[in-house]
Write an enzyme that holds these catalytic residues in place. Sequence first.
Site, PDB file in Angstrom:
ATOM      1  CG  HIS A  70       6.849   9.561  -1.853  1.00 23.62           C
ATOM      2  ND1 HIS A  70       5.680   9.742  -2.540  1.00 23.62           N
ATOM      3  CD2 HIS A  70       6.971   8.222  -1.656  1.00 23.62           C
ATOM      4  CE1 HIS A  70       5.113   8.557  -2.761  1.00 23.62           C
ATOM      5  NE2 HIS A  70       5.870   7.632  -2.240  1.00 23.62           N
ATOM      6  CG  MET A  75       6.717   1.156  -5.195  1.00 25.59           C
ATOM      7  SD  MET A  75       5.653  -0.287  -5.389  1.00 25.59           S
ATOM      8  CE  MET A  75       4.087   0.355  -4.877  1.00 25.59           C
ATOM      9  CE  LYS A  82      -0.424   6.199   2.771  1.00 22.56           C
ATOM     10  NZ  LYS A  82      -1.057   4.922   2.367  1.00 22.56           N
TER      11      LYS A  82
HETATM   12  O1  PAF Z   1       6.112   1.759   0.336  1.00 22.75           O
HETATM   13  C1  PAF Z   1       6.414   1.582  -0.869  1.00 22.75           C
HETATM   14  O2  PAF Z   1       6.312   2.487  -1.695  1.00 22.75           O
HETATM   15  C2  PAF Z   1       6.904   0.213  -1.317  1.00 22.75           C
HETATM   16  O3  PAF Z   1       6.253  -0.801  -0.628  1.00 22.75           O
HETATM   17  C3  PAF Z   1       8.430   0.068  -1.206  1.00 22.75           C
HETATM   18  C4  PAF Z   1       8.902   0.158   0.224  1.00 22.75           C
HETATM   19  C5  PAF Z   1       9.117   1.134  -2.044  1.00 22.75           C
HETATM   20  C6  PAF Z   1       8.846  -1.305  -1.750  1.00 22.75           C
HETATM   21  O4  PAF Z   1       8.485  -1.466  -3.072  1.00 22.75           O
END
Ligand code: PAF
Length: 281
Positions: free
Chosen positions: A37, A30, A149
């Site tokens: 990430h 997101m 997490k």
């Molecule tokens: O973990 C996240 O950032 C969100 O829940 C995801 C998996 C991208 C779904 O919107």
Amino acid sequence: MQIFKKQKDLNLFLESEREKSNFIALVPTMGGLHDGHLSLVAKAKNLAEIVVVSIFVNPTQFARGEDFDDYPNTFENDKFLLESKKIDVLFIPSKEEIYPHGTESDYKVGAIGQILCGAFRPSHFDGVAQVVKRFFEIVKPNYAVFGEKDFQQLLIIKSLVKNLHLDIKIDSMPTQREHDGLAMSTRNQYLSDIDRERAPHFYSVLIATRDLILGGKAISEAREMATNSLSKSFEVEYFDVLNANNLTQIETKTSEIIIISAIRFGGTRLIDNLVFRRKNV
Ligand code: PAF
């Protein structure tokens, strides 16, 4: 790095890669990217020739009153980070592209989505499953990578793949932490300076609880001590010690254990967990 907004353009590109027998790994996000990430991206690059990162703040996983409208948007920085990691595709669809027929969903997560975080965010995991299912339909990846997490989310996505018989391998990466132990999270940006100083106590309680259990303390006692300690600084939504394979209660033979918790303070909600093995079980 190619940036696609439309499913049809992304599909043209991915089709040509599939024809070259290249594997595709998807990292759904997101945005608000941090080292957590980037560890998923690094894993994806090890798994497949083509890495697709998506950025989409999914409205269906936020309840009214949650932070959908304020969710951190750091797009220029995200783009810079992904470019520097040499990923192949950044997919940034609109809401209409993801939900062309509206946001009604036919997939229900069931019981595992109603406990822990789901007890406090009742429609959250149905929304997560809905959007991840959509991304799987669009990208048709060979692999998808998620962070540990969000452990409950990870198990829910693994069961989605199993329930729908999808040919996608789900991989995961351990939680990345700041130098003082705080789990990296986009929402850490919400913490005031004072709350940021207090926040690492959360993880230190998880570690202390693990050590107590490994030292032979009864789980119920360890859990009570932890909840008391956390309650002095935070509002504890839940604190539980469960079977890490399915988030059910621990039995005498359970060896893989997860300590899992969510707390609130200063208007911010944090989640964290710690998985460990009990020996001689
Ligand atoms: O973990 C996240 O950032 C969100 O829940 C995801 C998996 C991208 C779904 O919107």
